[in-house]
Scaffold this motif. Structure first.
Motif, PDB file in Angstrom:
ATOM      1  N   ALA A 147      28.475  30.887  38.792  1.00 47.88           N
ATOM      2  CA  ALA A 147      28.712  31.657  37.578  1.00 47.88           C
ATOM      3  C   ALA A 147      27.540  31.540  36.616  1.00 47.88           C
ATOM      4  O   ALA A 147      27.160  32.518  35.954  1.00 47.88           O
ATOM      5  CB  ALA A 147      29.995  31.189  36.902  1.00 47.88           C
ATOM      6  N   GLY A 148      26.935  30.351  36.530  1.00 51.97           N
ATOM      7  CA  GLY A 148      25.763  30.196  35.673  1.00 51.97           C
ATOM      8  C   GLY A 148      24.598  31.051  36.125  1.00 51.97           C
ATOM      9  O   GLY A 148      23.915  31.672  35.301  1.00 51.97           O
ATOM     10  N   TRP A 149      24.358  31.096  37.434  1.00 57.66           N
ATOM     11  CA  TRP A 149      23.288  31.945  37.956  1.00 57.66           C
ATOM     12  C   TRP A 149      23.566  33.418  37.675  1.00 57.66           C
ATOM     13  O   TRP A 149      22.661  34.174  37.290  1.00 57.66           O
ATOM     14  CB  TRP A 149      23.145  31.711  39.459  1.00 57.66           C
ATOM     15  CG  TRP A 149      22.103  32.591  40.095  1.00 57.66           C
ATOM     16  CD1 TRP A 149      20.753  32.447  40.048  1.00 57.66           C
ATOM     17  CD2 TRP A 149      22.360  33.777  40.850  1.00 57.66           C
ATOM     18  NE1 TRP A 149      20.132  33.464  40.737  1.00 57.66           N
ATOM     19  CE2 TRP A 149      21.100  34.296  41.250  1.00 57.66           C
ATOM     20  CE3 TRP A 149      23.510  34.443  41.244  1.00 57.66           C
ATOM     21  CZ2 TRP A 149      20.976  35.447  42.010  1.00 57.66           C
ATOM     22  CZ3 TRP A 149      23.394  35.594  42.010  1.00 57.66           C
ATOM     23  CH2 TRP A 149      22.141  36.089  42.382  1.00 57.66           C
ATOM     24  N   LEU A 150      24.832  33.840  37.829  1.00 58.97           N
ATOM     25  CA  LEU A 150      25.183  35.232  37.551  1.00 58.97           C
ATOM     26  C   LEU A 150      25.019  35.559  36.065  1.00 58.97           C
ATOM     27  O   LEU A 150      24.554  36.663  35.714  1.00 58.97           O
ATOM     28  CB  LEU A 150      26.626  35.498  37.993  1.00 58.97           C
ATOM     29  CG  LEU A 150      26.878  35.529  39.500  1.00 58.97           C
ATOM     30  CD1 LEU A 150      28.366  35.626  39.794  1.00 58.97           C
ATOM     31  CD2 LEU A 150      26.138  36.700  40.149  1.00 58.97           C
ATOM     32  N   ALA A 189      30.742  36.932  37.164  1.00 62.41           N
ATOM     33  CA  ALA A 189      30.735  35.521  36.754  1.00 62.41           C
ATOM     34  C   ALA A 189      32.123  35.089  36.291  1.00 62.41           C
ATOM     35  O   ALA A 189      32.583  33.977  36.605  1.00 62.41           O
ATOM     36  CB  ALA A 189      29.702  35.307  35.648  1.00 62.41           C
ATOM     37  N   PHE A 190      32.812  35.960  35.550  1.00 66.47           N
ATOM     38  CA  PHE A 190      34.167  35.638  35.103  1.00 66.47           C
ATOM     39  C   PHE A 190      35.110  35.454  36.290  1.00 66.47           C
ATOM     40  O   PHE A 190      35.909  34.508  36.342  1.00 66.47           O
ATOM     41  CB  PHE A 190      34.682  36.745  34.185  1.00 66.47           C
ATOM     42  CG  PHE A 190      36.148  36.657  33.893  1.00 66.47           C
ATOM     43  CD1 PHE A 190      36.636  35.710  33.008  1.00 66.47           C
ATOM     44  CD2 PHE A 190      37.041  37.516  34.505  1.00 66.47           C
ATOM     45  CE1 PHE A 190      37.998  35.612  32.747  1.00 66.47           C
ATOM     46  CE2 PHE A 190      38.402  37.425  34.249  1.00 66.47           C
ATOM     47  CZ  PHE A 190      38.884  36.475  33.363  1.00 66.47           C
ATOM     48  N   LEU A 191      35.010  36.351  37.274  1.00 62.46           N
ATOM     49  CA  LEU A 191      35.879  36.246  38.446  1.00 62.46           C
ATOM     50  C   LEU A 191      35.567  34.999  39.257  1.00 62.46           C
ATOM     51  O   LEU A 191      36.483  34.365  39.817  1.00 62.46           O
ATOM     52  CB  LEU A 191      35.737  37.497  39.313  1.00 62.46           C
ATOM     53  CG  LEU A 191      36.268  38.799  38.700  1.00 62.46           C
ATOM     54  CD1 LEU A 191      36.007  39.970  39.636  1.00 62.46           C
ATOM     55  CD2 LEU A 191      37.763  38.684  38.394  1.00 62.46           C
ATOM     56  N   LEU A 235      37.196  32.190  37.475  1.00 59.67           N
ATOM     57  CA  LEU A 235      38.654  32.307  37.591  1.00 59.67           C
ATOM     58  C   LEU A 235      39.128  31.859  38.966  1.00 59.67           C
ATOM     59  O   LEU A 235      40.033  31.012  39.083  1.00 59.67           O
ATOM     60  CB  LEU A 235      39.072  33.750  37.326  1.00 59.67           C
ATOM     61  CG  LEU A 235      40.562  34.056  37.510  1.00 59.67           C
ATOM     62  CD1 LEU A 235      41.401  33.286  36.500  1.00 59.67           C
ATOM     63  CD2 LEU A 235      40.823  35.554  37.381  1.00 59.67           C
ATOM     64  N   TYR A 236      38.525  32.407  40.019  1.00 61.34           N
ATOM     65  CA  TYR A 236      38.966  32.060  41.363  1.00 61.34           C
ATOM     66  C   TYR A 236      38.595  30.627  41.724  1.00 61.34           C
ATOM     67  O   TYR A 236      39.368  29.923  42.393  1.00 61.34           O
ATOM     68  CB  TYR A 236      38.365  33.031  42.380  1.00 61.34           C
ATOM     69  CG  TYR A 236      38.868  34.441  42.254  1.00 61.34           C
ATOM     70  CD1 TYR A 236      40.182  34.698  41.864  1.00 61.34           C
ATOM     71  CD2 TYR A 236      38.053  35.527  42.521  1.00 61.34           C
ATOM     72  CE1 TYR A 236      40.651  35.995  41.738  1.00 61.34           C
ATOM     73  CE2 TYR A 236      38.518  36.827  42.407  1.00 61.34           C
ATOM     74  CZ  TYR A 236      39.808  37.057  42.018  1.00 61.34           C
ATOM     75  OH  TYR A 236      40.271  38.346  41.899  1.00 61.34           O
ATOM     76  N   GLY A 237      37.415  30.176  41.287  1.00 62.53           N
ATOM     77  CA  GLY A 237      37.014  28.809  41.593  1.00 62.53           C
ATOM     78  C   GLY A 237      37.895  27.770  40.913  1.00 62.53           C
ATOM     79  O   GLY A 237      38.313  26.789  41.539  1.00 62.53           O
ATOM     80  N   SER A 238      38.197  27.984  39.627  1.00 59.13           N
ATOM     81  CA  SER A 238      39.067  27.037  38.919  1.00 59.13           C
ATOM     82  C   SER A 238      40.498  27.099  39.457  1.00 59.13           C
ATOM     83  O   SER A 238      41.194  26.076  39.501  1.00 59.13           O
ATOM     84  CB  SER A 238      39.039  27.330  37.416  1.00 59.13           C
ATOM     85  OG  SER A 238      39.478  28.656  37.159  1.00 59.13           O
ATOM     86  N   THR A 239      40.938  28.288  39.875  1.00 60.50           N
ATOM     87  CA  THR A 239      42.271  28.395  40.472  1.00 60.50           C
ATOM     88  C   THR A 239      42.337  27.646  41.790  1.00 60.50           C
ATOM     89  O   THR A 239      43.325  26.953  42.083  1.00 60.50           O
ATOM     90  CB  THR A 239      42.643  29.872  40.672  1.00 60.50           C
ATOM     91  OG1 THR A 239      42.629  30.547  39.412  1.00 60.50           O
ATOM     92  CG2 THR A 239      44.023  29.996  41.284  1.00 60.50           C
ATOM     93  N   ALA A 240      41.299  27.778  42.608  1.00 56.03           N
ATOM     94  CA  ALA A 240      41.265  27.035  43.871  1.00 56.03           C
ATOM     95  C   ALA A 240      41.277  25.530  43.623  1.00 56.03           C
ATOM     96  O   ALA A 240      41.993  24.775  44.296  1.00 56.03           O
ATOM     97  CB  ALA A 240      40.029  27.442  44.677  1.00 56.03           C
TER      98      ALA A 240
END
Length: 349
Positions: A56-59, A82-84, A87-92
């Protein structure tokens, strides 16, 4: 009867609510929240958070460059991506930590990533629903404030609105920060549906709002304390490293940029300026990795704390329902005195 007993025993303990004993529920819930610091040993959750934050930081950096060049659509698309990713990474990561909180074997990070979209979308639906209700409240408040423009009674009307509107809007903001996200997210990881999550939020607001808010604040304070300890550790280690490398060994290391990079503050070289020494560039790259690790550890503690917050509130609900069932059973099993009998006859021996 044997079939009933076997079906009850076949259910996993993690699939049933954890009722809390009266009088000790708050302390047990607080102890469970404090135990969330053990999530620092969950490698799968740390890996997922580190991967999602790095990507997300790179994006975001790429989106910033595009937006600076007035490439609005590509820049906006990268920002949304980056938002997605977050979202998906923290959900996982939340799914992995919820498995751990329930006593299950945590799923593999790849399995968590495959399962992440469904709970992430349920969480988005809940947040959008709450935001829509908040927007309706703001529109109604704006309508009431418009009446203050009326001549003659406008000033008095505004004076009456202040002690009503200010606490209401502040309470809504407090609920959205401390209850909506902190309870809706782990509820989605647990597997509750959209309507079930909204019903859970309403139950907490009706039954135990102060208890839920204080537990949510405890999770945030614990995460902040972990972040403060990590910041101290990074600063102390960074200064000791710089003193050894530049002061004792005389390596060409620029200390201020290196220390700034440890806390995520990048260094931009002006056009035409001399490039950084090779040792400084390498040290800044390593400092960026230290910053990422220091960021994901409090994040993992916070997500695990949210899991414990949800399970504690769910256990309190289960305990309240069990108490209500016991009272109902006691009322049904209580002997009913015969109205025609005398008190001496109706009284037991």
């Amino acid at each position: 009867m044997g079939a009933t007993m076997s079906s009850d025993s076949s259910r996993s303990p993690a699939s049933r609510p954890r009722p809390m004993r009266p009088g000790s529920g708050s302390l047990r819930a607080l102890d469970a929240v404090l135990q969330s610091v053990e999530s620092v040993r969950n490698g799968g959750a740390l890996y997922l958070l580190l991967l999602s934050f790095a990507l997300a930081g790179w994006l975001l950096v790429s989106a910033q460059r595009l937006l600076g060049g007035e490439s609005w659509w590509p820049g906006g698309a990268l920002a949304a991506a980056a938002f997605l990713v977050v979202l998906y990474g923290s959900t996982a990561a939340g799914l992995v930590l919820m498995d751990e909180a329930l006593g299950r074997v945590p799923r593999h990070p790849l399995d968590a990533l495959r399962a992440a979209p469904a709970p992430a979308h349920r969480l988005l639906a809940v947040v959008l629903t709450v935001l829509l209700l908040a927007a309706v409240l703001l529109v109604a408040t704006a309508g009431l404030l418009w009446l203050a423009r009326l001549p003659g009674v406008g000033a008095a009307w505004l004076g009456l609105l202040v002690p009503v509107v200010v606490p209401v809007l502040g309470l809504v903001a407090l609920v959205m920060v401390t209850l909506v996200g902190p309870i809706a997210a782990p509820a989605a990881w647990f597997g509750l549906r959209w309507r079930q999550i909204l019903a859970l939020l309403m139950r907490q607001l009706q039954v135990r709002p102060v208890h839920a808010v204080l537990l949510s604040a405890a999770v945030s304070l614990l995460s902040a304390a972990v972040a403060g300890l990590i910041s101290f550790m990074v600063l102390a280690g960074g200064r000791a490293f710089a003193a050894l490398a530049a002061g004792l060994l005389g390596l060409p290391l620029a200390v201020p940029p290196f220390l700034s990079a440890l806390f995520g503050m990048g260094l931009r070289v002006a056009p035409g300026a001399a490039p950084l020494p090779e040792h400084t560039s390498a040290a800044i790259t390593g400092a960026g990795l230290v910053f990422a690790l220091g960021l994901v550890v409090p994040g993992a503690v916070y997500l695990r704390g949210l899991c414990e917050l949800f399970l504690a509130l769910r256990g309190a609900d289960a305990g309240a329902d069990a108490d209500a069932d016991l009272e109902a059973d006691a009322a049904r099993s209580a002997p009913v005195a015969d109205p025609g009998a005398s008190p001496a006859t109706a009284a037991p021996d």
